[in-house]
Design an enzyme around this catalytic site. Structure first.
Site, PDB file in Angstrom:
ATOM      1  N   GLY A  46       0.760  -1.248  -0.025  1.00  0.00           N
ATOM      2  CA  GLY A  46      -0.100   0.116  -0.057  1.00  0.00           C
ATOM      3  C   GLY A  46       0.846   1.320  -0.026  1.00  0.00           C
ATOM      4  O   GLY A  46       0.399   2.345   0.492  1.00  0.00           O
ATOM      5  N   ALA A  47       1.882   1.134  -0.368  1.00  0.00           N
ATOM      6  CA  ALA A  47       2.824   2.179  -1.162  1.00  0.00           C
ATOM      7  C   ALA A  47       3.370   3.091   0.373  1.00  0.00           C
ATOM      8  O   ALA A  47       3.842   4.117   0.497  1.00  0.00           O
ATOM      9  CB  ALA A  47       1.872   3.247  -1.653  1.00  0.00           C
ATOM     10  N   SER A  90       4.466  -5.773  -2.963  1.00  0.00           N
ATOM     11  CA  SER A  90       4.771  -4.369  -2.933  1.00  0.00           C
ATOM     12  C   SER A  90       5.387  -3.839  -2.133  1.00  0.00           C
ATOM     13  O   SER A  90       6.424  -4.052  -1.747  1.00  0.00           O
ATOM     14  CB  SER A  90       3.124  -3.572  -3.539  1.00  0.00           C
ATOM     15  OG  SER A  90       3.367  -2.179  -4.038  1.00  0.00           O
ATOM     16  N   ALA A  91       4.908  -2.552  -1.391  1.00  0.00           N
ATOM     17  CA  ALA A  91       5.591  -2.081  -0.316  1.00  0.00           C
ATOM     18  C   ALA A  91       5.755  -3.047   0.941  1.00  0.00           C
ATOM     19  O   ALA A  91       6.932  -3.083   1.544  1.00  0.00           O
ATOM     20  CB  ALA A  91       4.921  -0.747   0.320  1.00  0.00           C
TER      21      ALA A  91
END
Ligand SMILES: *[C@@H]1O[C@H](CO)[C@@H](O)[C@H](O)[C@H]1NC(C)=O
Ligand SMILES: *[C@@H]1O[C@H](CO)[C@@H](O)[C@H](O)[C@H]1NC(C)=O
Ligand SMILES: *[C@@H]1O[C@H](CO)[C@@H](O)[C@H](O)[C@H]1NC(C)=O
Length: 570
Positions: A127-128, A214-215
């Site tokens: 989630g960045a 992702s993150a």
């Protein structure tokens, strides 16, 4: 501990064995916890689920996590706790709570005996570094990161954890006043808690795997590289992200601490004063002081992520590429989705997803120029030449749009992942290395038919959604899901994705110097899915040719540009 609690503990454990399908009340370092015992199907097995166990004390704003002091009596662990405070999708409000350092555990049980010595898989969400939660998005009470399918199908324990996000998780003055990396330290606390406590839940503390996307995948990678996790876990899986990604490390954190400090009214010329002021500010205001621009971007989206891990000289003592010796004994799977960059390309150049809207060669060149600011026009020209080589005189729109998606996928995910695989391999002592490309096409009906596996498309298969919600999927989707869960949980059990409790469709060879093998994962896995030298020309271009061009600017120049544009729109 009260006498009756000890008595109950003994009795409950006894009953647990007598019924043989439930852990009952479990004793942890903080005190007793009681979860939910759920029967699977009419004559099925059982699963114990614990939701919302604290692995640290409620954190103080912008301070390192501290151990939980413990509790009296039995803690009800039946409901998910709040996510860590984060901006909402509209970015004008927050959700979640500062009191958020909790984890959730799924333990598969047979009919007759409680499980013991199970491998353990700890999930770190993506989630960045801005949004997310241990349970994942909730759709009709079906949580994305529900660990049940992985736990039951792979006979492993699944743990999902929370960590702090955005400014409260990652803001840093770049010195000891506000060292940053709070989110990473939360993850580390959670992993260490699992190591100390999972035996009481039937887990094997010597068989812990961390995995994330992702993150979360960057986090997994950084957790393997920090010297702080020595001996805490054996294996790791990075799905679409590694510590070497351009967006993984913020190199100029002080500039961002000052910008955000200014927004919440803090003095910014002295970092002691700034850090003190930020810690006393309203956490909601600090969270909302950062704003992610998603339209009319002056620079490619990938350059705009600002609140990420930093080199703090402690948790991360050096740049990630110098830390791979710390992962020498950690088995590692790293992979990407074949169109991981699609969603980002669609933000940089929305026409990508609009069949009736054309993109021009000039737009592609300008996007490349934004991506390659650090190497100037020479970098842009070299990149453009390589990527448009197959275009001919009059390329059709699909070819051009695919080129943009390939370019963004390579830059944000594919190339740094191959670099990480190489460094992991070179530094390995006992560790094994595996590489994959996930290519099951996107199921998003609004996308053009050529779109492959987009960013985060792998999540639904790893978490077994085609089995949880069978009506939403086709049999071929269950084929992919079954294969991924088999490889992932075998790896957690033995360090080899091919060996364990589950049969796999084809043997996935390790990534080695003479092979550079990778597995292509989709619903048609067979001998041809084992391939070699993933996009080696492009990987070599970015990691060698491009790196050797003289650097003419800093990527943070792009961030400066963004910040001034954004402030102009206020
Ligand atoms: C992990 O579990 C497997 C299978 O139960 C076992 O063979 C192994 O010794 C355990 N420990 C490690 C460190 O792999
Ligand atoms: C910053 O502020 C602190 C606390 O007021 C003070 O002790 C320190 O000398 C200041 N540092 C500088 C460089 O002015
Ligand atoms: C980059 O390409 C453009 C267009 O072909 C050309 O005009 C320019 O001189 C090139 N720049 C460099 C530094 O090679």
């Amino acid at each position: 501990m009260a006498r009756w609690e000890i008595l109950c503990f003994a009795l409950c454990s006894y009953l647990g064995i007598a019924w043989a399908a439930s852990l009952g009340v479990v004793y942890t370092e903080g005190g007793f916890v009681e979860g939910e015992n759920k029967k699977l199907g009419l004559f099925g097995d059982y699963i114990d689920i614990f939701r919302g166990i604290p692995f640290a004390a409620p954190p103080k704003t912008l301070e390192d996590p501290k151990p939980h002091p413990g509790w009296d009596g039995t803690l009800e662990a039946k409901k998910f706790k709040n996510r860590c405070i984060q901006m909402t999708l509209t970015q004008n409000d927050v959700r979640g709570s500062e009191d958020c350092l909790y984890l959730n555990i799924w333990i598969p049980q047979g009919k007759k005996q409680v499980s013991t010595n199970l491998p353990v898989m700890v999930w770190i969400y993506g989630g960045a570094f801005l949004v997310g939660g241990g349970q994942g998005a909730n759709f009709l009470n079906n949580y994305l990161y529900d660990g049940e399918e992985i736990a039951v199908r792979g006979n492993v324990i699944v743990v999902t954890i929370n960590y702090r996000l955005g400014p409260l998780g990652f803001l840093s003055t770049g010195d000891a006043n506000l060292p940053g990396n709070y989110g990473l330290k939360d993850q580390h606390m959670a992993i260490a808690w699992v190591k100390r406590n999972i035996k009481a839940f039937g887990g094997d503390p010597e068989n812990i795997t961390i995995f994330g996307e992702s993150a979360g995948a960057v986090s997994v990678s950084l957790q393997t590289l920090t010297p702080k996790n020595k001996g805490l876990f054996k294996r790791a899986i990075s799905q679409s992200g590694v510590g070497l990604c351009s967006w993984a490390i913020q190199k100029d954190p002080l500039a961002w601490a000052k910008k955000l400090g200014q927004k919440v009214g803090c003095p910014t010329d002295n970092t002691t004063v700034l850090a003190h002021c930020l810690r006393l500010s309203d956490p909601k205001a600090v969270t909302l002081a950062y704003h992610l621009q998603l339209t009319n971007l002056p620079t490619p989206l990938v350059h705009t992520l600002a609140l990420t891990p930093v080199i703090d000289g402690d948790f991360l003592p050096d740049m990630p590429d110098n830390l791979f010796a710390n992962a020498a004994d950690i088995d590692y799977i790293a992979g990407i989705n074949n169109m991981d960059g699609h969603i980002f390309a669609g933000i940089d150049l929305p026409a990508i997803n609009r069949p009736l809207v054309k993109i021009t060669a000039e737009e592609v060149y300008n996007l490349i120029k934004g991506l390659t600011v650090d190497r100037g026009e020479r970098g842009a020209n070299a990149t453009y030449t390589l990527y448009t080589q197959g275009w001919g005189d009059n390329p059709d729109q699909e070819v051009m749009k695919r080129t943009v998606v390939d370019l963004i996928t390579d830059y944000i995910f594919l190339v740094p992942t191959q670099w990480a695989l190489n460094l992991h391999l070179q530094n390995a002592r006992t560790a094994k290395t595996y590489s994959y490309v996930f290519s099951q096409p996107s199921r998003m009906p609004i996308y053009p038919s050529w779109v492959g596996a987009d960013h985060a498309d792998d999540l639904q298969y790893v978490f077994g959604k085609p089995f949880t919600t069978p009506l939403g999927y086709l049999p071929k989707h269950r084929t992919v899901s079954k294969a991924m869960i088999a490889y992932w949980t075998n790896f957690a059990r033995t360090g080899d994705p091919n060996t364990g409790n589950s049969k796999v469709p084809v043997t996935w060879p390790p990534y080695t110097d003479d092979g550079r093998h990778y597995l292509e994962i989709n619903n048609k896995i067979n001998q041809n899915s084992v391939q070699q030298n993933l996009k080696s020309r492009y990987v070599n271009f970015w990691n060698v040719v491009y790196q050797n061009l003289p650097q003419v600017a800093n990527i943070s120049v792009a961030e400066e540009l963004l910040w001034s544009e954004e402030n102009n729109t206020f």
